[in-house]
Design an enzyme around this catalytic site. Sequence first.
Site, short mmCIF file in Angstrom:
data_model
loop_
_atom_site.label_atom_id
_atom_site.label_comp_id
_atom_site.label_asym_id
_atom_site.label_seq_id
_atom_site.Cartn_x
_atom_site.Cartn_y
_atom_site.Cartn_z
N GLU A 386 0.83 -1.22 0.00
CA GLU A 386 0.00 0.00 0.00
C GLU A 386 0.86 1.27 0.00
O GLU A 386 0.50 2.27 0.61
CB GLU A 386 -0.93 0.01 1.22
S1 MYA Z 1 -2.05 -2.64 -3.47
C1 MYA Z 1 -0.80 -1.79 -4.31
C2 MYA Z 1 -0.35 -0.60 -3.63
N1 MYA Z 1 0.35 0.25 -4.52
C3 MYA Z 1 0.64 1.46 -4.18
O1 MYA Z 1 0.31 1.91 -3.10
C4 MYA Z 1 1.33 2.29 -5.22
C5 MYA Z 1 2.14 3.39 -4.62
N2 MYA Z 1 2.18 4.50 -5.52
C6 MYA Z 1 1.32 5.56 -5.42
O2 MYA Z 1 0.50 5.65 -4.52
C7 MYA Z 1 1.38 6.63 -6.47
O3 MYA Z 1 1.90 6.13 -7.66
C8 MYA Z 1 2.17 7.88 -5.98
C9 MYA Z 1 1.84 9.05 -6.93
C10 MYA Z 1 1.67 8.38 -4.64
C11 MYA Z 1 3.63 7.51 -5.86
N3 MYA Z 1 -6.05 10.08 -3.57
O4 MYA Z 1 1.17 12.99 -10.33
P1 MYA Z 1 0.71 12.31 -9.09
C12 MYA Z 1 -4.02 12.17 -7.76
C13 MYA Z 1 -6.65 10.79 -4.54
O5 MYA Z 1 1.19 12.86 -7.80
P2 MYA Z 1 2.50 10.06 -9.24
C14 MYA Z 1 -1.34 -3.41 -2.15
O6 MYA Z 1 -0.24 -3.15 -1.78
C15 MYA Z 1 -3.27 13.50 -7.76
O7 MYA Z 1 -3.95 14.48 -7.03
N4 MYA Z 1 -5.99 11.28 -5.59
O8 MYA Z 1 1.07 10.77 -9.18
C16 MYA Z 1 -2.22 -4.45 -1.51
C17 MYA Z 1 -3.21 13.79 -9.24
O9 MYA Z 1 -4.47 14.26 -9.64
P3 MYA Z 1 -4.58 15.62 -10.49
C18 MYA Z 1 -4.67 11.05 -5.66
O10 MYA Z 1 3.57 11.06 -9.04
C19 MYA Z 1 -2.06 -4.54 -0.05
C20 MYA Z 1 -3.07 12.40 -9.87
O11 MYA Z 1 -3.55 11.48 -8.90
C21 MYA Z 1 -3.98 10.32 -4.68
O12 MYA Z 1 2.53 9.22 -10.44
C22 MYA Z 1 -3.24 -5.16 0.62
C23 MYA Z 1 -1.63 12.07 -10.22
O13 MYA Z 1 -0.86 12.28 -9.06
C24 MYA Z 1 -4.74 9.82 -3.60
N5 MYA Z 1 -4.17 9.09 -2.65
O14 MYA Z 1 2.54 9.03 -8.00
C25 MYA Z 1 -3.63 -4.35 1.79
N6 MYA Z 1 -2.69 10.22 -5.03
O15 MYA Z 1 -3.81 15.35 -11.75
C26 MYA Z 1 -4.97 -4.61 2.28
C27 MYA Z 1 -2.55 10.89 -6.18
O16 MYA Z 1 -6.03 15.79 -10.72
C28 MYA Z 1 -5.38 -3.58 3.27
N7 MYA Z 1 -3.74 11.39 -6.55
O17 MYA Z 1 -3.96 16.68 -9.63
C29 MYA Z 1 -6.49 -4.03 4.10
C30 MYA Z 1 -6.73 -3.21 5.29
C31 MYA Z 1 -6.13 -3.51 6.57
C32 MYA Z 1 -5.72 -4.88 6.96
C33 MYA Z 1 -4.35 -4.96 7.52
C34 MYA Z 1 -3.71 -6.29 7.66
C35 MYA Z 1 -2.23 -6.32 7.58
#
Ligand code: MYA
Length: 555
Positions: A386
């Site tokens: 995540e």
């Molecule tokens: S699932 C896989 C997880 N993968 C990731 O988390 C990927 C990580 N990478 C990223 O998050 C992005 O690529 C990053 C942005 C942050 C690096 N909400 O140009 P940008 C918009 C809304 O900044 P980048 C797994 O692991 C932003 O405003 N909008 O993007 C399963 C912009 O919009 P606009 C957002 O530099 C695990 C556009 O996007 C957000 O390329 C299972 C582009 O943004 C946001 N957050 O990279 C877990 N972010 O153009 C289960 C960006 O309109 C959990 N934007 O201004 C279950 C629960 C608990 C249980 C626990 C048990 C352990």
Amino acid sequence: METATFIEKIYRGSLDARVPASFKILRDTRKVAGHLAAFTAVLRDYPAAAIEEEGRIPAEMLQRMGAVGLFGMTIPESYGGLGFNLWEYLQVVEELARLDISAGLVSLAHLSIGVKGIVLFGNESQKTRYLPPAASGKTIFAFALTEPLIGSDAQHIETAARLSKDGSHYILNGRKTYITNANYAGGVTVFAQLDPKRPGFMGAFIVETDREGVRIGKDMPKMGLKASSTAAIHFKDVRVPVENLLGRPGDGFKIAMTILNYGRLGLGAASAGMMRQSFEDMMKRSSTRIQFSVPIRDFPLVQEKIVRARVYSFISSAMNDFVAGLLEASPRKNAAIETSHCKLFGTTHGWDAVYDALQVAGGAGYLSTQPYEKRMRDFRVTTVFEGTTEIHSIYPPLFALRKLAAQQRAHGKGIRGIVFLLRELFRRTDWPLYFDHPVLEKASRVARANAASIRKMLCLGLLLYGRKVSEKEFFLRRITTLSVHMLGILAALSRMEADRKAGALSADDVGMLRYFALEAAEARRKNRTVFDSRIEKLNGETFEAMCRSWTKARG
Ligand code: MYA
């Protein structure tokens, strides 16, 4: 349209005080209590050790989990779910994490990210078709974004979907990996590029796993979370009807990020639960273990671990509730910075607490018969998935800096842009938040000072480093440190003010806020500079030298 998040507005100099004042129903446990008893009864009936051994949840257990509603907690009642709001859901996540996150993960991943896209972005026909079987657990969902070559840089995934000539369906090709729930899933939310010339122009698709061309790999052997299924999924010329596209073509990346906000909040809650459990275990053990004729809880180094686990669990839980309030008010809201902070704070401190609980248990803690080994194995991945700790340590200020740079450009090149930044730099922070309780007021002032430091650092960072600011990771991490403390304090204040108004302010909570605010003030003193410290600079030089000799040694 104003897209600034609550924290971004603070970075720009104004706190919207209506927000912390508005969350009154924070911890209403009435709806959850009965259900929680039923959920935990199911998990307790199937010993964790047997499930670990098997590496899979038995079909009968999955069925019972479905029957008590574990797969439908946050799905609206009109589609067969329990209709929990986010606060209610997060309470359950905290409790399940204390019990067994491995077995709980199948339903939590299904709800937090697997089916979340349909709940948030599905049209009526998609909801009617997919949500009832998802709520009952008949169709478990997974979320497929990560690929063999793409983890953090999610905009550049390679899986592609091409519209068929007659426009009736997409043809999906690509490989996804590390997909939680893969071998339990009947449905997957899949992200794919729609236009090879426009990376990031994506679609989000609902794909049933029994479609021709979908192949799910074997479960990957993992160090923990053994009850959950993690595998690769291959898509080869899979025909996906256009009706299965969520939102519009091109919305995919935003949909993925919006869903991840919920996953990150879920991880924050699991961390808060883990810290709470570690606190309980450390209290118990340190009260009964006698060394040098006294219980070991008399020793300050043991007390320090216990205090931290409890304080951080309190702050983490308050942060999650606070951010849940933002999303409850507007479920598709961009809460990128806020949820990132919840994830970062929770999982890093959660890991420390899990580690400390074993430490306090001493030699016994190292035995596999104790809960610590499994807990450490299960929890370890939370700082990786995540979004890694490293991504969450630098991204929040980067989001803000990109917008600030765009504003600067809008004011014109050269001196005009510089004047704009200087004005921003010296603008007063508007902080209309007052408390007639000395500890609360003092904590609020610390948060305000952090806000002021952050704005200065953002402006100075842009002036000093220009475009290169995105490479200044130590600088970015310092801002994040200030920002996480600021959110932690604001969230605790919001919860405590609501308690105070209800005549139920807890002295323990006041003590914990005092501790955290002092820590935040100390952290500010260390982190409010735009310049890297000598050791941070030396880190780069040392690494370069190491690289040269490492490369030379390998010819
Ligand atoms: S699932 C896989 C997880 N993968 C990731 O988390 C990927 C990580 N990478 C990223 O998050 C992005 O690529 C990053 C942005 C942050 C690096 N909400 O140009 P940008 C918009 C809304 O900044 P980048 C797994 O692991 C932003 O405003 N909008 O993007 C399963 C912009 O919009 P606009 C957002 O530099 C695990 C556009 O996007 C957000 O390329 C299972 C582009 O943004 C946001 N957050 O990279 C877990 N972010 O153009 C289960 C960006 O309109 C959990 N934007 O201004 C279950 C629960 C608990 C249980 C626990 C048990 C352990």
